[in-house]
Write a protein that holds these residues in place. Structure first.
Motif, PDB file in Angstrom:
ATOM      1  N   SER A   1       0.855  -1.187   0.000  1.00 28.56           N
ATOM      2  CA  SER A   1       0.000   0.000   0.000  1.00 28.56           C
ATOM      3  C   SER A   1       0.891   1.238   0.000  1.00 28.56           C
ATOM      4  O   SER A   1       2.115   1.127   0.184  1.00 28.56           O
ATOM      5  CB  SER A   1      -0.896  -0.001   1.247  1.00 28.56           C
ATOM      6  OG  SER A   1      -1.742  -1.134   1.261  1.00 28.56           O
TER       7      SER A   1
ATOM      8  N   ARG B   1     -10.145 -13.686   7.916  1.00 34.37           N
ATOM      9  CA  ARG B   1      -9.025 -13.968   7.021  1.00 34.37           C
ATOM     10  C   ARG B   1      -7.733 -14.171   7.812  1.00 34.37           C
ATOM     11  O   ARG B   1      -6.832 -13.349   7.773  1.00 34.37           O
ATOM     12  CB  ARG B   1      -8.861 -12.852   6.002  1.00 34.37           C
ATOM     13  CG  ARG B   1     -10.050 -12.697   5.070  1.00 34.37           C
ATOM     14  CD  ARG B   1      -9.815 -11.615   4.044  1.00 34.37           C
ATOM     15  NE  ARG B   1     -10.906 -11.560   3.076  1.00 34.37           N
ATOM     16  CZ  ARG B   1     -10.945 -10.701   2.059  1.00 34.37           C
ATOM     17  NH1 ARG B   1      -9.959  -9.835   1.878  1.00 34.37           N
ATOM     18  NH2 ARG B   1     -11.961 -10.702   1.212  1.00 34.37           N
TER      19      ARG B   1
ATOM     20  N   ARG C   1      -2.013   0.813   6.822  1.00 31.96           N
ATOM     21  CA  ARG C   1      -1.960  -0.513   6.234  1.00 31.96           C
ATOM     22  C   ARG C   1      -0.533  -0.862   5.825  1.00 31.96           C
ATOM     23  O   ARG C   1      -0.093  -2.005   5.984  1.00 31.96           O
ATOM     24  CB  ARG C   1      -2.899  -0.591   5.034  1.00 31.96           C
ATOM     25  CG  ARG C   1      -2.941  -1.973   4.392  1.00 31.96           C
ATOM     26  CD  ARG C   1      -3.960  -2.032   3.245  1.00 31.96           C
ATOM     27  NE  ARG C   1      -3.849  -3.299   2.525  1.00 31.96           N
ATOM     28  CZ  ARG C   1      -4.428  -4.430   2.892  1.00 31.96           C
ATOM     29  NH1 ARG C   1      -5.170  -4.447   3.993  1.00 31.96           N
ATOM     30  NH2 ARG C   1      -4.283  -5.534   2.183  1.00 31.96           N
TER      31      ARG C   1
ATOM     32  N   GLU D   1       1.669  -4.138   6.709  1.00 31.55           N
ATOM     33  CA  GLU D   1       2.249  -4.970   5.652  1.00 31.55           C
ATOM     34  C   GLU D   1       3.744  -5.180   5.879  1.00 31.55           C
ATOM     35  O   GLU D   1       4.265  -6.288   5.681  1.00 31.55           O
ATOM     36  CB  GLU D   1       1.994  -4.324   4.296  1.00 31.55           C
ATOM     37  CG  GLU D   1       0.535  -4.340   3.884  1.00 31.55           C
ATOM     38  CD  GLU D   1       0.238  -3.471   2.677  1.00 31.55           C
ATOM     39  OE1 GLU D   1      -0.885  -3.555   2.144  1.00 31.55           O
ATOM     40  OE2 GLU D   1       1.137  -2.702   2.266  1.00 31.55           O
TER      41      GLU D   1
ATOM     42  N   GLU E   1      -6.768  -8.477   4.059  1.00 29.37           N
ATOM     43  CA  GLU E   1      -7.352  -7.504   4.982  1.00 29.37           C
ATOM     44  C   GLU E   1      -7.530  -8.168   6.339  1.00 29.37           C
ATOM     45  O   GLU E   1      -8.094  -9.251   6.451  1.00 29.37           O
ATOM     46  CB  GLU E   1      -8.712  -7.033   4.458  1.00 29.37           C
ATOM     47  CG  GLU E   1      -9.290  -5.862   5.199  1.00 29.37           C
ATOM     48  CD  GLU E   1      -8.535  -4.571   4.926  1.00 29.37           C
ATOM     49  OE1 GLU E   1      -8.445  -3.749   5.843  1.00 29.37           O
ATOM     50  OE2 GLU E   1      -8.033  -4.406   3.800  1.00 29.37           O
TER      51      GLU E   1
END
Length: 295
Positions: free
Chosen positions: A188, A255, A194, A198, A250
């Motif tokens: 990103s 998830r 985010r 990551e 996400e």
């Protein structure tokens, strides 16, 4: 086939049999077929090659060949006779060794009356050239013709330094560094929340690969991770058609396990808050994936 048939006066029974098999294989075009099979294996990432000698690779790639050596002669009788000539300490001793081996040397185009030890060495080199090069010319020509399939031979000639590893060297085990370098992460924008998650996940990924490489993760090897992401247990000889990538799932929404798209070789990593959570989720998904479809 003329040179192959003439070689049958070689005295060794093993050599006579191998020459007969060579002649049959040339007549049936088997070396051409072998070349085609190797080409397809290279392009499609099939079984590793890794069995060419340095001389054979030089013959197909047009790189400078290694110097002829007696150790390359498979037939012990011929090797011993050439060794006697090569190690003769005087011209008279060398002449006697050449005379004892006269019939075979005539076939090789190496029989001559020598006047000094330099000419003795030349006899040995001519004989080795025949044994290791000339007598195999038709088989080599067929092999190269087969390797032209899918343009493989052209690439070997253009990039011998790359294909040397493909054709001659033993298989090197997959390493964590290989896996890190194989995948390109898709991030990103810099500075976003985010992106920070990551970066943390990517650090977890690299640490986890080291744990797997060192054998600290039960039922998971580096090859299993590659299979999970690509469907292949090893990187194809010519690389993947598309550059393998890492994307990030996400967080939340259930998830917590990694996913993959083997068509595009895309590995989707879960963004966990701790390394332990990341490790457990990765190990669970990849270990279970090995039994997918097995009842």
């Amino acid at each position: 086939m003329q040179e192959v048939q003439h070689c049958k006066i070689f005295e060794g029974p093993e050599e006579s049999r191998s020459l007969a098999l060579l002649g049959d294989a040339v007549q049936e075009g088997l070396y051409r077929t072998i070349g085609k099979m190797i080409s397809v294996a290279v392009v499609q990432g099939g079984l590793p090659i890794h069995f060419f000698s340095e001389r054979l690779f030089s013959q197909i790639s047009a790189v400078l060949p290694p110097k002829f050596t007696l150790e390359e002669v498979a037939d012990r009788d011929i090797q011993n006779q050439l060794e006697k000539i090569n190690t003769a300490g005087s011209v008279e001793e060398a002449r006697a060794a050449i005379s004892d081996f006269a019939d075979t040397l005539r076939v090789m185009g190496a029989f001559t009356y020598i006047k000094n030890l330099e000419e003795r060495d030349r006899v040995t080199q001519i004989a080795l050239n025949f044994y290791l090069e000339d007598r195999l010319a038709q088989a080599l020509s067929q092999l190269k013709e087969g390797l032209m399939t899918l343009g493989v031979l052209d690439e070997v000639v253009a990039h011998p330094e790359i294909f040397h590893t493909v054709f001659t060297e033993s298989v090197v085990p997959l390493t964590s560094t290989d896996m890190v370098n194989l995948f390109t992460p898709i991030f990103s924008p810099v500075g976003s929340n985010r992106r920070r998650s990551e970066n943390r996940t990517l650090a977890f990924w690299r640490d986890w690969l080291l744990e797997v490489e060192e054998g600290n993760v039960d039922n998971v090897k580096l090859e299993d991770i590659l299979i999970f992401a690509s469907g292949a247990s090893k990187v194809p000889l010519a690389g993947f058609q598309e550059k393998p990538t890492i994307t990030f799932l996400e967080p939340g929404l259930g998830r917590s396990l990694p996913t993959a798209n083997t068509c595009t070789v895309s590995l989707n990593l879960p963004m966990c808050s701790t390394f332990n959570d990341f490790s457990e989720n990765m190990a669970l998904a990849i270990a279970c994936a090995k039994t997918f479809g097995i009842a």
